[in-house]
Design a protein around this motif. Structure first.
Motif, PDB file in Angstrom:
ATOM      1  N   ASP A  86       0.866  -1.172   0.000  1.00  0.00           N
ATOM      2  CA  ASP A  86       0.000   0.000   0.000  1.00  0.00           C
ATOM      3  C   ASP A  86       0.910   1.232   0.000  1.00  0.00           C
ATOM      4  O   ASP A  86       1.552   1.536   1.003  1.00  0.00           O
ATOM      5  N   VAL A  87       1.003   1.902  -1.170  1.00  0.00           N
ATOM      6  CA  VAL A  87       1.949   3.017  -1.310  1.00  0.00           C
ATOM      7  C   VAL A  87       1.227   4.261  -1.824  1.00  0.00           C
ATOM      8  O   VAL A  87       0.110   4.167  -2.351  1.00  0.00           O
ATOM      9  N   ALA A 110       4.415   4.981  -9.809  1.00  0.00           N
ATOM     10  CA  ALA A 110       5.845   5.194  -9.663  1.00  0.00           C
ATOM     11  C   ALA A 110       6.514   3.949  -9.097  1.00  0.00           C
ATOM     12  O   ALA A 110       7.602   3.553  -9.530  1.00  0.00           O
ATOM     13  N   ALA A 111       5.849   3.338  -8.167  1.00  0.00           N
ATOM     14  CA  ALA A 111       6.391   2.127  -7.548  1.00  0.00           C
ATOM     15  C   ALA A 111       6.538   1.026  -8.586  1.00  0.00           C
ATOM     16  O   ALA A 111       7.532   0.302  -8.607  1.00  0.00           O
ATOM     17  N   LEU A 112       5.542   0.934  -9.447  1.00  0.00           N
ATOM     18  CA  LEU A 112       5.574  -0.084 -10.488  1.00  0.00           C
ATOM     19  C   LEU A 112       6.770   0.135 -11.391  1.00  0.00           C
ATOM     20  O   LEU A 112       7.413  -0.807 -11.850  1.00  0.00           O
ATOM     21  N   GLY A 113       7.100   1.455 -11.618  1.00  0.00           N
ATOM     22  CA  GLY A 113       8.251   1.800 -12.440  1.00  0.00           C
ATOM     23  C   GLY A 113       9.538   1.290 -11.821  1.00  0.00           C
ATOM     24  O   GLY A 113      10.403   0.768 -12.516  1.00  0.00           O
ATOM     25  N   ILE A 114       9.657   1.414 -10.527  1.00  0.00           N
ATOM     26  CA  ILE A 114      10.861   0.963  -9.838  1.00  0.00           C
ATOM     27  C   ILE A 114      11.054  -0.538 -10.000  1.00  0.00           C
ATOM     28  O   ILE A 114      12.154  -1.052 -10.067  1.00  0.00           O
ATOM     29  N   LEU A 115       9.908  -1.219 -10.069  1.00  0.00           N
ATOM     30  CA  LEU A 115       9.936  -2.676 -10.182  1.00  0.00           C
ATOM     31  C   LEU A 115      10.505  -3.165 -11.511  1.00  0.00           C
ATOM     32  O   LEU A 115      10.995  -4.276 -11.602  1.00  0.00           O
ATOM     33  N   GLU A 116      10.362  -2.287 -12.574  1.00  0.00           N
ATOM     34  CA  GLU A 116      10.704  -2.713 -13.932  1.00  0.00           C
ATOM     35  C   GLU A 116      11.926  -3.624 -13.977  1.00  0.00           C
ATOM     36  O   GLU A 116      12.954  -3.325 -13.371  1.00  0.00           O
ATOM     37  N   GLY A 117      11.783  -4.698 -14.669  1.00  0.00           N
ATOM     38  CA  GLY A 117      12.896  -5.627 -14.805  1.00  0.00           C
ATOM     39  C   GLY A 117      13.061  -6.529 -13.605  1.00  0.00           C
ATOM     40  O   GLY A 117      13.988  -7.292 -13.489  1.00  0.00           O
ATOM     41  N   GLN A 118      12.151  -6.442 -12.691  1.00  0.00           N
ATOM     42  CA  GLN A 118      12.231  -7.233 -11.442  1.00  0.00           C
ATOM     43  C   GLN A 118      10.974  -8.076 -11.274  1.00  0.00           C
ATOM     44  O   GLN A 118      10.285  -7.966 -10.280  1.00  0.00           O
ATOM     45  N   VAL A 142      -3.660  -3.702  -8.302  1.00  0.00           N
ATOM     46  CA  VAL A 142      -4.995  -4.226  -8.028  1.00  0.00           C
ATOM     47  C   VAL A 142      -5.622  -3.373  -6.936  1.00  0.00           C
ATOM     48  O   VAL A 142      -5.056  -3.238  -5.843  1.00  0.00           O
ATOM     49  N   ASP A 143      -6.772  -2.783  -7.234  1.00  0.00           N
ATOM     50  CA  ASP A 143      -7.468  -1.929  -6.258  1.00  0.00           C
ATOM     51  C   ASP A 143      -6.541  -0.872  -5.660  1.00  0.00           C
ATOM     52  O   ASP A 143      -6.573  -0.623  -4.446  1.00  0.00           O
ATOM     53  N   GLY A 144      -5.672  -0.303  -6.502  1.00  0.00           N
ATOM     54  CA  GLY A 144      -4.776   0.735  -6.007  1.00  0.00           C
ATOM     55  C   GLY A 144      -3.606   0.220  -5.201  1.00  0.00           C
ATOM     56  O   GLY A 144      -2.857   0.990  -4.619  1.00  0.00           O
ATOM     57  N   LEU A 145      -3.447  -1.101  -5.155  1.00  0.00           N
ATOM     58  CA  LEU A 145      -2.332  -1.678  -4.411  1.00  0.00           C
ATOM     59  C   LEU A 145      -1.367  -2.331  -5.381  1.00  0.00           C
ATOM     60  O   LEU A 145      -1.792  -3.009  -6.318  1.00  0.00           O
ATOM     61  N   LEU A 146      -0.077  -2.109  -5.099  1.00  0.00           N
ATOM     62  CA  LEU A 146       0.934  -2.775  -5.913  1.00  0.00           C
ATOM     63  C   LEU A 146       0.983  -4.238  -5.502  1.00  0.00           C
ATOM     64  O   LEU A 146       1.217  -4.562  -4.345  1.00  0.00           O
ATOM     65  N   THR A 147       0.709  -5.124  -6.471  1.00  0.00           N
ATOM     66  CA  THR A 147       0.580  -6.528  -6.135  1.00  0.00           C
ATOM     67  C   THR A 147       1.578  -7.336  -6.944  1.00  0.00           C
ATOM     68  O   THR A 147       1.664  -7.181  -8.160  1.00  0.00           O
ATOM     69  N   ARG A 190      12.894  -1.565   0.920  1.00  0.00           N
ATOM     70  CA  ARG A 190      14.004  -0.626   1.073  1.00  0.00           C
ATOM     71  C   ARG A 190      14.117   0.262  -0.164  1.00  0.00           C
ATOM     72  O   ARG A 190      14.234   1.467  -0.079  1.00  0.00           O
ATOM     73  N   ARG A 191      13.990  -0.369  -1.336  1.00  0.00           N
ATOM     74  CA  ARG A 191      14.130   0.400  -2.575  1.00  0.00           C
ATOM     75  C   ARG A 191      13.013   1.417  -2.743  1.00  0.00           C
ATOM     76  O   ARG A 191      13.243   2.530  -3.218  1.00  0.00           O
TER      77      ARG A 191
END
Ligand SMILES: Nc1ncnc2c1ncn2[C@@H]1O[C@H](COP(=O)(O)OP(=O)(O)OP(=O)(O)O)[C@@H](O)[C@H]1O
Ligand SMILES: [Mg+2]
Lengths: 263, 306
Positions: free
Chosen positions: B235-236, B241-249, B255-260, B273-274
């Protein structure tokens, strides 16, 4: 494992912690004085304590038989109806032992009530009519003393009671229905003498082996067998009763030990 | 585990008439384990329990409790068992105390003090001298638990024990069963169709359908299993933006506004941490295990009873 007497204590608790048991005992204790006092007030001829005692005992035996049949029928069938059989049988006791504790506590109930009936009928009638001594008033010409007659009467009637109750107990454990067990055993008690009378005119040997013929053992006190056309001895009657006794119990135990408990 | 199981079922089969009601059921319950028995109506839970406690005979197979066969050495096997089968039926014309006394007398190890102790344990001290006919269903259920644990059995068998209990009572029972398993090493076998209940209470669950065990799985094991990847929700404040950080990972989605995303334990810590280093506020992290209910319904389907 454990103490068998505890099982008897349990069964007794389930018998005597119920109001109806004390109502039954109330009948046994109050009926004799009631009858005796009514007879004293309304009849003119002097009645002897022994005659009144036997008359009342006859009635009380019918009552105690019915009461014990009710207890015997419910002791097993009731556990099924209530569902408590599931908790009763998951203890470190074999089913046979549990059934035995039920059977023995039922017979103890009968014995207690019969002893109460004897004491009450004896004392009440001595108090109301006076003690007429220990002659042979009850047996007449046969010459057995009144005490002996009374005791034999109770013993023989008690034997018949055990047979009827054992039958009720068998119905209870075989069919798990106390209503059926009570109904059949009581009709047994009343229809028994009618069937016995009908059968006694049949001129066949098998009549001697019919259970109903041997439920009235008291006629042996007067020296005659219970079947008019077929002379029998007391030993013979007891042997026939023992046969049925074993058969009924065999059925009770076999069915109860094997059955799946789905209550 | 090298311990001897408290109860072991081997190919237990029950045929009534021509119907096979229980079909080659085998499982073991270890000391200290809470084992759940899960299945839809009519799947054979109660029948299996009746066979374990000796109320019904086995057509095939064997059941051993503490090493003793229920078939051959019934008293030696059953002395280790406490049970409630279906409803806790009691003698209604006796008091709660007399009911307990009745069962206590049948077991040589139970003292008067122990009876008092279990009365307090189930919280019936205020009403124990009332006739059971005046008890509510929940109170009878408590009395049922009291008679089942009085002799400190190695195996406690409860058929739908939460039936009739209020939420507080359910919670109490659940905590009590877990404590009993942990502290006294009691093996507990519970049946239920309340799936969520089983998840909270059991270590392992056997799923029963039409008299057969179709699956046995660990419940507690799953959440402690450190290596397994699980679905995790973050829950961020800025999911995109968080999804962007994930790229390549690996693959994340919103889902429902939550990064899943699917990630293991160490992955959760690293990702957190990241996100924080990237200036994204993390309000909550939730590990989402697929509920047993979902799995259960998946497996048994929504078929008709039987
Ligand atoms: N005495 C019996 N005779 C015949 N069939 C029976 C008997 N008892 C149970 N059954 C059948 O066995 C199957 C399993 O019944 P059981 O009571 O064990 O199910 P259950 O899993 O406990 O169900 P529930 O969740 O409803 O309590 C059912 O199909 C039932 O109809
Ligand atoms: Mg059930």
């Amino acid at each position: 494992m454990g103490n068998f007497w505890n099982l008897i204590l349990n069964e007794n608790m389930k018998i005597y912690r119920r109001v109806r048991t004390w109502i039954m005992l109330g009948f046994i204790v109050l009926l004799p004085p009631l009858i005796s006092i009514l007879v004293m007030i309304f009849s003119d001829g002097p009645s002897s304590n022994w005659n009144m005692m036997m008359m009342e005992s006859y009635i009380l035996f019918i009552l105690v038989t019915i009461f014990t049949v009710v207890i015997a029928s419910e002791t097993v069938a009731g556990e099924f109806t209530w569902g408590t059989i599931k908790l009763l049988l998951i203890r470190p006791w074999s089913r046979s032992t549990i059934l035995l504790s039920k059977y023995l506590s039922t017979l103890m109930f009968a014995l207690t009530f019969i002893v109460a009936a004897f004491i009450v009928t004896l004392l009440v009638n001595i108090v109301v009519f006076g003690y007429s001594g220990n002659a042979s008033e009850l047996s007449g010409t046969v010459g057995i003393s009144d005490w002996e007659y009374a005791l034999k009467y109770y013993l023989f009637q008690f034997i018949s009671l055990i047979i009827i109750v054992t039958f009720g107990f068998m119905m209870s454990s075989a069919f798990r229905s106390s209503g059926l067990a009570i109904g059949l055993s009581i009709s047994f008690l009343f229809a028994g003498s009618i069937v016995a009378n009908l059968f006694s005119v049949i001129d066949k040997d098998w009549v001697k082996y019919v259970l109903f013929m041997h439920l009235n053992l008291t006629s042996y006190i007067q020296g005659v067998g219970p079947i008019p056309n077929h002379p029998t001895t007391l030993g013979f009657s007891l042997a026939v009763l023992a046969g049925y006794f074993i058969l009924f119990n065999l059925i009770s135990w076999t069915v109860f030990r094997k059955r799946d408990i789905t209550a | 585990m090298s311990q001897a199981p408290v109860v072991r079922l081997q190919n237990v089969t029950k045929v009534i008439g021509k119907r096979t009601i229980i079909d080659r059921v085998s499982f073991e319950v270890q000391p200290g384990e809470v084992f759940g028995f899960l299945g839809p109506n009519g799947s054979g839970k109660t029948t299996t329990i009746r066979m374990i406690v000796g109320l019904m005979g086995l057509t095939e197979g064997d059941i051993q409790i503490a090493g003793h066969s229920v078939r051959k050495e019934f008293p030696k096997a059953i002395i280790h068992v406490g049970a409630i089968v279906e409803n806790p039926e009691m003698y209604k014309f006796l008091t709660g105390y007399q009911n307990l006394l009745h069962y206590a007398r049948m077991n040589p190890s139970i003292t008067k003090e122990r009876i008092q102790e279990v009365i307090e344990l189930v919280g019936l001290q205020g009403r124990i001298h009332d006739k059971v006919k005046k008890y509510s269903l929940g109170m009878r259920q408590r009395l049922g638990v009291a008679q089942a644990v009085m002799h400190r059995p190695k195996l406690l068998v409860l058929d739908e024990p939460t039936n009739g209990l209020d939420p507080a009572g359910i919670r109490e029972l659940r905590d009590y069963l877990r404590r009993l398993a942990q502290d006294e090493g009691t093996a507990v076998l519970v049946s239920s169709h309340l799936l969520s209940e089983m998840e909270l209470m059991c270590d392992r669950v056997a799923i029963l359908q039409k008299g057969q065990i179709i699956d046995v799985r660990s419940i507690r094991g799953q959440t402690v299993d450190k290596a397994a990847s699980e679905e995790v929700q973050f829950d961020v404040d800025h999911p995109d933006a968080a999804l962007g950080i994930l790229e390549g990972q690996g693959s994340g989605k919103i889902v429902d506004g939550l990064l899943t995303l699917s990630v293991d334990r160490t992955g959760i810590a690293a990702l957190n941490r990241r996100l924080v280093e990237a200036g994204i506020n993390v309000y909550g992290i939730r590990v989402k295990t697929k509920s047993l209910e979902d799995q259960f319904l998946e497996m048994t389907g929504s078929e008709t009873i039987g």
